[in-house]
Design an enzyme around this catalytic site. Structure first.
Site, PDB file in Angstrom:
ATOM      1  N   LYS A  82     -13.098  17.547 -16.700  1.00 12.55           N
ATOM      2  CA  LYS A  82     -14.247  18.758 -16.093  1.00 12.55           C
ATOM      3  C   LYS A  82     -14.898  19.586 -15.867  1.00 12.55           C
ATOM      4  CE  LYS A  82     -11.433  19.164 -21.297  1.00 12.55           C
ATOM      5  NZ  LYS A  82     -11.358  19.943 -22.609  1.00 12.55           N
ATOM      6  N   GLN A 130     -15.263  20.387 -27.136  1.00 16.14           N
ATOM      7  CA  GLN A 130     -14.817  19.097 -27.081  1.00 16.14           C
ATOM      8  C   GLN A 130     -14.351  19.181 -28.460  1.00 16.14           C
ATOM      9  OE1 GLN A 130     -13.161  18.648 -24.330  1.00 16.14           O
ATOM     10  NE2 GLN A 130     -11.319  17.202 -25.040  1.00 16.14           N
ATOM     11  N   ASP A 133     -11.994  28.376 -24.242  1.00 17.76           N
ATOM     12  CA  ASP A 133     -10.537  28.049 -24.202  1.00 17.76           C
ATOM     13  C   ASP A 133      -9.221  28.550 -25.057  1.00 17.76           C
ATOM     14  OD1 ASP A 133     -10.361  24.977 -24.727  1.00 17.76           O
ATOM     15  OD2 ASP A 133     -12.295  25.093 -25.911  1.00 17.76           O
TER      16      ASP A 133
END
Ligand code: NAD
Length: 298
Positions: free
Chosen positions: A55, A99, A122
């Protein structure tokens, strides 16, 4: 024996990333702003380390302001929440990602819900989930994996899926459920299946579109599929593979790819399918967040 189209997620993701890089350069030139993505990783889960590295690398190659916060596995929840609060009000940050999975002592819900919805790239905040479920897609951050899957389905079947049947295997909050909302929004007739579903192969056999998000290697076989189905394989499974007589660890999906290719019209490979699209959708969401913050969208 017919062979289906291999959906090249890697190439598609690269093309989208190129467009994002161009838009990012324009944003910087015209407004002096770089999209800012903050990634928080807690603990040493090896798969998470790989995802976060990818990422960060992609964010940097798109020209983003990319920040990584690496916290020890035993970090107190209050300290994680304090960091999120700091990022929530930092004007140089447009997207915040924590994460997952988190170490066991941390409350995943408390942490994901602490991210301000306008930086929730997200799409895990209840505000964004609610907007997606209510059909306000243009107004929501859509979770990256299902968003990427939709673009690949659109390439095969177009934006309007009227008259098409879709079967999703897996009902997780990050893949199965948002995938349901997106397919429904595109007018497909959608069935969500899961570990308690009976006669799964028979249910899958009715589908023009199959999305597999389970975590069981090579579970979906050719004889489960309707001829001509479009098959999107979200699964990422680490398995032993024998290549040229040598046994190595490799990745495989939830779909038996070679088998499915004999019946389907199009199949995503693993690796090189959904995975690269997921990362690129994160960049798309972050760029959009930066544009929204500047009043350029919405
Ligand atoms: P999860 O564990 O949260 O959910 C798995 C789902 O599969 C559950 O709803 C469960 O009911 C269902 N299931 C389990 N066994 C089943 C069976 N025998 N038959 C039918 N359904 C069954 O998983 P998740 O987070 O949705 O991830 C699923 C897979 O997708 C994993 O392999 C994960 O690594 C992968 N994944 C990939 C990406 C990507 O970017 N490519 C992103 C997210 C997840």
């Amino acid at each position: 024996m017919s062979t289906a189209n291999r959906i090249d997620g890697k190439a598609k993701a690269a093309a989208i990333a190129e467009a994002i890089t161009e838009e990012t350069a324009t944003l910087l030139a015209e407004h002096g702003v770089k999209p800012g993505l903050a990634v928080v990783i807690i603990g040493e889960d090896p798969a998470s380390q790989v995802y976060v590295r990818n990422k960060k690398r992609t964010a940097e190659s798109c020209g983003f302001h990319s920040v990584q916060h690496t916290l020890a596995a035993d970090t107190a929840e209050a300290d994680v929440l304090a960091l999120i609060e700091q990022l929530n009000v930092d004007p140089s940050i447009h997207g915040i990602l924590v994460q997952l999975p988190l170490p066991g002592h941390l409350d995943e819900q408390a942490i994901t819900q602490a991210i301000v919805p306008s930086k929730d790239v997200d799409g895990f905040h209840f505000v964004n989930i609610g907007k997606l479920n209510a059909g306000h897609i243009a107004d929501a951050f859509v979770p990256c994996t299902p968003a990427g899957c939709m673009l690949m389905i659109e390439d095969e079947l177009g934006k309007d899926l009227s008259g098409k049947t879709a079967v999703i295997i897996g009902r997780s909050n990050i893949v199965g459920k948002p995938m349901f909302s997106l397919l429904l929004q595109a007018n497909a007739t959608v069935t969500v299946t899961h570990s308690r579903t009976r006669d799964l192969p028979d249910v899958v056999a009715s589908a023009d579109i199959v999305v597999a998000a389970v975590g069981r290697p090579d579970m979906v076989k050719a004889d489960w599929l309707k001829p001509g189905a479009v098959v999107i394989d979200v699964g990422i499974n680490r398995v032993e593979k024998t290549i040229d007589g040598e046994t190595k660890m490799g990745l495989t999906g939830d779909v038996d790819y070679d088998d499915a290719m004999t019946v389907a019209s199009a199949v995503t490979p693993v690796p090189g399918g959904v995975g690269p699209m997921t990362i690129t959708m994160l960049m798309a969401n972050t760029l959009r967040s930066a544009r929204l913050a500047l009043g350029l969208e919405g």
